[in-house]
Design an enzyme around this catalytic site. Structure first.
Site, mmCIF file in Angstrom:
data_model
loop_
_atom_site.group_PDB
_atom_site.id
_atom_site.type_symbol
_atom_site.label_atom_id
_atom_site.label_comp_id
_atom_site.label_asym_id
_atom_site.label_seq_id
_atom_site.Cartn_x
_atom_site.Cartn_y
_atom_site.Cartn_z
ATOM 1 N N HIS A 177 0.838 -1.202 0.000
ATOM 2 C CA HIS A 177 0.000 0.000 0.000
ATOM 3 C C HIS A 177 0.872 1.252 0.000
ATOM 4 O O HIS A 177 1.699 1.436 0.900
ATOM 5 C CB HIS A 177 -0.923 -0.017 1.218
ATOM 6 C CG HIS A 177 -1.946 -1.097 1.129
ATOM 7 N ND1 HIS A 177 -2.367 -1.839 2.201
ATOM 8 C CD2 HIS A 177 -2.636 -1.563 0.039
ATOM 9 C CE1 HIS A 177 -3.265 -2.714 1.791
ATOM 10 N NE2 HIS A 177 -3.442 -2.568 0.486
ATOM 11 N N GLU A 180 1.824 3.654 2.991
ATOM 12 C CA GLU A 180 2.384 3.067 4.219
ATOM 13 C C GLU A 180 3.911 3.070 4.137
ATOM 14 O O GLU A 180 4.564 2.038 4.084
ATOM 15 C CB GLU A 180 1.782 1.665 4.413
ATOM 16 C CG GLU A 180 0.258 1.750 4.547
ATOM 17 C CD GLU A 180 -0.470 0.418 4.389
ATOM 18 O OE1 GLU A 180 0.173 -0.638 4.404
ATOM 19 O OE2 GLU A 180 -1.718 0.456 4.242
ATOM 20 N N HIS A 304 2.779 -3.721 6.808
ATOM 21 C CA HIS A 304 1.803 -2.686 6.457
ATOM 22 C C HIS A 304 1.814 -1.664 7.589
ATOM 23 O O HIS A 304 2.566 -1.786 8.553
ATOM 24 C CB HIS A 304 0.395 -3.288 6.353
ATOM 25 C CG HIS A 304 0.153 -4.090 5.101
ATOM 26 N ND1 HIS A 304 -0.609 -3.631 4.068
ATOM 27 C CD2 HIS A 304 0.579 -5.323 4.725
ATOM 28 C CE1 HIS A 304 -0.650 -4.545 3.102
ATOM 29 N NE2 HIS A 304 0.065 -5.590 3.479
ATOM 30 N N GLU A 378 1.048 -4.893 11.022
ATOM 31 C CA GLU A 378 0.650 -3.492 10.887
ATOM 32 C C GLU A 378 1.524 -2.712 11.862
ATOM 33 O O GLU A 378 1.369 -2.818 13.086
ATOM 34 C CB GLU A 378 -0.832 -3.312 11.249
ATOM 35 C CG GLU A 378 -1.796 -4.082 10.361
ATOM 36 C CD GLU A 378 -2.191 -3.338 9.081
ATOM 37 O OE1 GLU A 378 -1.687 -2.218 8.853
ATOM 38 O OE2 GLU A 378 -2.994 -3.894 8.323
#
Ligand code: 0X9
Ligand code: ZN
Length: 444
Positions: A177, A180, A304, A378
């Site tokens: 992404h 990020e 991420h 994350e």
């Protein structure tokens, strides 16, 4: 896409309804300022059953980035703002309280728009420098080109790096992404650390000798460049879709249960979670797939941001995976190790229940096709109040350090597991011989 989970609703319907009625004015927003479709705002809306019903009834899912006990935050494009206004929902403009969505002139002048975070060119240059300096320990493999023709590079780290030895493989991925940015730095720093500390640190030396460590720090180079240069909140790749919109969500484009429902991914090209026309329709995910199919990977981490959580399959269903206990134990171990570095705790759990449903994501595909432990980490911060997608430059080193501890441990686990499996196979082979002799004896 931090979608709201209805189970987290803390307020009673009645209480919220009364509150909703009591609040009367709709935020008057100068929409004329937003004729450029790339212009966005961060807005927040009070969380109550009515707002939840309205926000989840849009034809296209909104780009939710965070929720608190009482409010939902989202990235709103002009059409989203129009929708909010026409729905009568009261929203608060939050943009001024968060880091800018567009690169500032000041930053662009001094640091190319992204400070010490790596752009595509900076990353390629650093990877090449490393490979030139340590040719016996690491090499670059060109996995193919992105849609706009940028290289997707993998760094392979191992002793005898030019041989394909029968060793367990480990894959670390960054930046599916675009926005990020921290997810490029963590796997890149991991690569630098392993190579630069090989001669100094016996533990590193041992891991590198016994494994093949593969790092793709930038899966989505076109998206990253777009995020740096034009629109900080860009998420997808830069595919020009049939309806004129741009982007496929690369973390919905993998070929395991791809598009199994429209909740975990969207069939609509304009959506932030658009899954593409077919599994692996995008060159960026094909690059990962092709590398993956050539080696014996034992574990995978895809970085991420943000939320500070470790997620494991399944993402496509709330049913637990067969190897749930193993995934849970490994995630817990990583979380404990991470906390021991700087005291920062990463929550952990099954992706679909901890965060939200997805289909076509990297980790479901890796686990679903090979049965290997695969994690989405994350990275920090934990929420938008601590920066959301905008980590400061000072964050990189400590975030890397805590993730290093987890990555080294996972590699060690994989090596041990691989050796154990090998010795089991040998043992079974040995045991087979007496069995055959016994059988032959019986026949006689
Ligand atoms: O939505 C994603 O692809 C990941 N979150 S992010 O905010 N970085 O976009 C999460 C993927 C993990 N899988 C599931 N939550 N099912
Ligand atoms: Zn992501």
């Amino acid at each position: 896409m931090k979608e709201m989970a209805e189970k987290k609703l803390k307020f009673s319907f009645l209480l919220n309804f009364i509150f909703f009625l009591g609040a009367s004015s709709v935020y008057a927003f100068p929409l004329s300022l937003h004729s450029n479709p790339e212009e966005i705002e961060i807005v927040s809306i009070e969380k109550n059953p009515i707002s939840l019903a309205i926000l989840t009834s849009t034809p296209e899912p909104l780009d939710f980035i965070m929720e608190t006990e009482s409010r939902i935050y989202l990235v709103a494009k002009p059409q989203d703002l129009n929708f909010l206004l026409s729905s009568g929902l009261i929203f608060r403009l939050e943009t001024p309280f968060f880091a800018p969505a567009r690169p500032s002139k000041e930053m662009s002048l001094t640091s190319g728009g992204n400070g010490i975070y790596h752009s595509y060119n900076e990353l390629i240059a650093d990877l090449k420098k490393l490979a030139e300096k340590f040719p016996s320990l690491c090499r670059l493999e060109d996995l193919g080109r992105s849609l706009e023709g940028r290289q997707i590079l993998a760094l392979k780290i191992s002793d005898n790096v030019n041989l394909n030895e029968p060793e367990p493989g480990f894959l670390f991925l960054g930046c599916h992404h675009a926005r990020e940015w921290i997810s490029v730095e963590v796997p890149l720093y991991l690569g630098l650390y392993l190579v630069e500390n090989y001669a100094l640190n016996p533990r590193v030396q041992n891991l590198v000798n016994e494994a093949q460590i593969w790092i793709i720090p930038l899966v989505n180079p076109d998206g990253l460049e777009y995020s740096i240069k034009f629109y900080r909140y860009w998420r997808k790749n830069r595919r020009l879709n049939s309806d004129g919109s741009f982007g496929v969500d690369l973390n919905r484009n993998y070929g395991f249960n791809w598009g199994i429902d429209n909740r975990g991914s969207s069939p609509n090209p304009a959506s932030e979670t658009y899954r593409g026309m077919a599994p692996f329709s995008e060159p960026e995910t094909r690059a990962v797939r092709d590398l993956f199919s050539n080696y014996q990977f034992q574990a995978l981490i895809s970085y991420h941001s943000y939320s500070q959580i470790i997620l494991f399959p399944w993402g496509f269903t709330v049913t637990p995976a067969d190897k749930y206990q193993l995934l849970f134990n490994l995630a817990k171990r990583m979380s404990d190790l991470m906390a021991s570095v700087h005291g920062r705790r990463y929550d952990f759990g099954q992706a679909s229940t901890m965060l939200y449903l997805t289909n076509g994501d990297t980790t479901d595909w890796a686990y679903g096709t090979r049965g290997i432990p695969a994690f989405t980490i994350e990275l920090p911060p934990v929420d938008i109040f601590h920066g959301g997608f905008f980590n400061s430059e000072r964050d990189i080193q400590p975030i890397f350090e805590e993730n290093l501890a987890a990555a080294l441990d996972l590699i060690q686990w994989g090596i041990d597991n691989y050796k154990f499996a090998e010795s089991e196979t040998k043992r079974k082979e040995k045991n087979l011989i007496p069995l055959i002799i016994q059988r032959e004896r019986k026949i006689k």
